[in-house]
Design a protein around this motif. Structure first.
Motif, mmCIF file in Angstrom:
data_model
loop_
_atom_site.group_PDB
_atom_site.id
_atom_site.type_symbol
_atom_site.label_atom_id
_atom_site.label_comp_id
_atom_site.label_asym_id
_atom_site.label_seq_id
_atom_site.Cartn_x
_atom_site.Cartn_y
_atom_site.Cartn_z
ATOM 1 N N PRO A 101 -8.285 -6.431 -12.355
ATOM 2 C CA PRO A 101 -8.072 -4.993 -12.152
ATOM 3 C C PRO A 101 -7.014 -4.735 -11.091
ATOM 4 O O PRO A 101 -6.688 -5.613 -10.290
ATOM 5 N N GLU A 102 -6.474 -3.524 -11.120
ATOM 6 C CA GLU A 102 -5.499 -3.144 -10.094
ATOM 7 C C GLU A 102 -6.139 -3.261 -8.709
ATOM 8 O O GLU A 102 -7.335 -3.015 -8.548
ATOM 9 N N LYS A 103 -5.340 -3.615 -7.727
ATOM 10 C CA LYS A 103 -5.869 -3.751 -6.371
ATOM 11 C C LYS A 103 -6.122 -2.378 -5.757
ATOM 12 O O LYS A 103 -5.464 -1.396 -6.119
ATOM 13 N N PRO A 104 -7.072 -2.297 -4.828
ATOM 14 C CA PRO A 104 -7.359 -1.001 -4.198
ATOM 15 C C PRO A 104 -6.142 -0.459 -3.462
ATOM 16 O O PRO A 104 -5.361 -1.226 -2.892
ATOM 17 N N VAL A 105 -5.991 0.862 -3.477
ATOM 18 C CA VAL A 105 -4.899 1.480 -2.714
ATOM 19 C C VAL A 105 -5.354 1.664 -1.271
ATOM 20 O O VAL A 105 -6.548 1.658 -0.968
#
Length: 517
Positions: free
Chosen positions: A168-172
């Motif tokens: 998944p995309e990494k946390p912002v």
């Protein structure tokens, strides 16, 4: 006219870390010379109509207080609006000169309909709408697209799809201190009318509640995450089936309420787990902690694309079972007075504390449905919806279908014993003594089956069955065998009906092809 405003609308996602929609609103403020207004809408319809018990109201109220405090640390605050979102935003878009509204996407049917109405109101007012996916690890729509437009109906299929998609995309990042020029100054707001609601406003009498065990809020969520991640060996060796459903202290993370409200980002949890695991040996999905996050993902994806997911009738993946209606038995189960101490202890813990172990949920769900009482999983789902801190629409419905063997899991002949299952991890019955104290003086050999105790033992323990503690409402040894037979018949009818439907569709397709030819 007031300076233009960018609204970030909190619903779930009640946090400032890994909140891309909030960052989008902040970015719009800097780029378009707007003022930021983070809002939460307290909808009176929810207070009156939704099944929310006092423990969950308290958790939400604590969460909103914590969110307000965290927003103030970066130079803004939370503005709580009262009224339906549609009516409220229709007024505020004009009154505040709103140019942008951002929010996190939601897959629940009510939320989707509500959001569509709000989007139309925003467009009419000339406000731009930005939605971001951040309540789940992946965008459910993306996973469905990868599965040829259909939701994956097995956990293994979901795993294969996300393996192909990649991590998944990494946390912002969390927002840093805001410039004073983007804080809300030009709009007049009555602090009293826009502050976080009290428990009294939510209809909760705090005096009737037990002390808080799991406080709400992003701060508590991150503290709990960090505490659990400190024990790296425990994280790496975690196996859900090997945890105890009746330990006096939770044998799992109890991060589920924080994920439900979005106090904790699923992506933050995921990457923290990956960091702790590193290259060391570790358990794998479905039993590992990463596996638990992916179970959550599985139910969200299927729920997003399945009509009537929280109902039996009209639900294409759900076995149609002729469940009984028995209000007396349902109430006895919900209130913890079935006469089975292990079952009753679980339901009393749920009612008083708002959380029970996942395997405890298995035991009481099986007991209510196919195991003993033959009552619809929809009725159990409604009780959990009211009492659980982590009552999540997709997970609640999915797990109830699973445990009633109505969908996903079809080995209906495997039934949890309301006696033997609890004994595996708590032979002395300490859990029962805590939550059903009337039985605390029973010897261990009788505490799971007090009806077997001689009358002299019952009197000595100060608890006579049928007087001080209820008799069993059903005899498990008899009813579960009958229910297995009934479930078998329901499966035959369901499969037969599905086969007829498939034949009908096949014949329709053939006829169309013949006409074309």
């Amino acid at each position: 006219m007031a300076k233009g405003v960018a609204i970030h609308w909190f619903r779930k996602g009640l946090r400032i870390h890994d909140n891309p929609a909030l960052l989008e609103a902040i970015s719009a403020c800097y780029n378009e010379n707007l003022e930021l207004c983070p809002v939460f809408v307290l909808d009176p319809w929810i207070i009156k109509k939704l099944r929310v018990g006092p423990n969950r109201w308290r958790f939400l109220q604590q969460t909103l207080c914590d969110l307000d405090a965290n927003l103030r640390k970066i130079g803004t605050r939370l503005y709580v609006l009262r009224g339906t979102p549609e009516e409220t935003f229709k007024d505020k878009f004009q009154e505040w000169n709103v140019k942008v509204i951002t929010f996190e996407t939601d897959i629940e049917p009510y939320a989707r309909e509500r959001d569509e109405r709000v989007i139309k109101i925003a467009e009419t007012a000339g406000a731009r709408v930005v939605q971001k996916v951040s309540h789940t690890l992946y965008d459910p729509e993306h996973i469905v697209q990868k599965n040829m437009g259909k939701p994956p109906l097995t956990y293994q299929k979901l795993l294969s799809l996300v393996d192909n998609i990649g991590p998944p995309e990494k946390p912002v990042n969390s927002p840093s201190k805001l410039s004073e020029r983007i804080t809300l100054n030009s709009v007049k707001i009555d602090d009293h009318n826009h502050c976080v609601p009290t428990l009294i406003e939510l209809g909760v009498n705090e005096k009737l509640l037990k002390p808080t065990i799991f406080p709400g809020g992003e701060s508590a969520a991150l503290d709990r995450l960090n505490l659990k991640m400190k024990n790296k060996e425990w994280v790496r060796k975690f196996e859900k089936p090997n945890t105890s459903p009746n330990s006096l202290e939770p044998s799992t993370t109890v991060l589920s309420p924080y994920l439900k409200f979005g106090c904790l980002s699923a992506r933050t949890f995921y990457y923290k787990l990956k960091e702790v695991i590193g290259t060391s040996p570790h358990t794998k999905p479905p039993v590992s902690l990463l596996g638990q996050l992916l179970w959550r993902e599985f139910y969200y994806v299927v729920a997003a694309e399945t009509p009537n997911f929280d109902k039996m009738v009209g639900n294409p993946i759900c076995c149609q079972v002729p469940w009984n209606k028995n209000e007396e038995h349902l109430a006895a189960w919900a209130e913890g007075r079935t006469g089975y101490p292990f079952i009753d202890a679980i339901m009393i813990q749920l009612r008083t504390e708002g959380w029970i172990h996942h395997l405890s949920r298995h035991a009481v769900a099986c007991f209510l449905t196919r195991g003993d009482l033959w009552i619809s999983w929809e009725d159990g789902q409604k009780v959990f919806e009211e009492l659980l801190l982590d009552a999540d629409w997709a997970l609640n419905a999915g797990n109830w279908m699973w445990l009633s063997a109505s969908a996903f899991f079809h080995q209906f002949f495997r039934v949890y014993s309301p006696v033997a299952f609890g004994k595996k991890t708590d032979k002395l019955g300490e859990y029962i003594k805590k939550y059903v104290p009337v039985l605390r003086k029973y010897p261990p050999e009788y505490i799971y089956e007090p009806w077997k105790a001689p009358l002299s033992v019952q009197k000595q323990a100060g608890c006579v069955i049928g007087e001080d503690y209820p008799k069993r409402i059903v005899i498990h040894e008899d009813v579960y065998k009958i229910n297995i037979s009934k479930m078998s018949e329901a499966y035959k009818r369901w499969k037969g009906a599905k086969s007829k439907q498939e034949d009908k569709i096949s014949n329709t397709v053939k006829n169309k092809k013949m006409k074309i030819t």
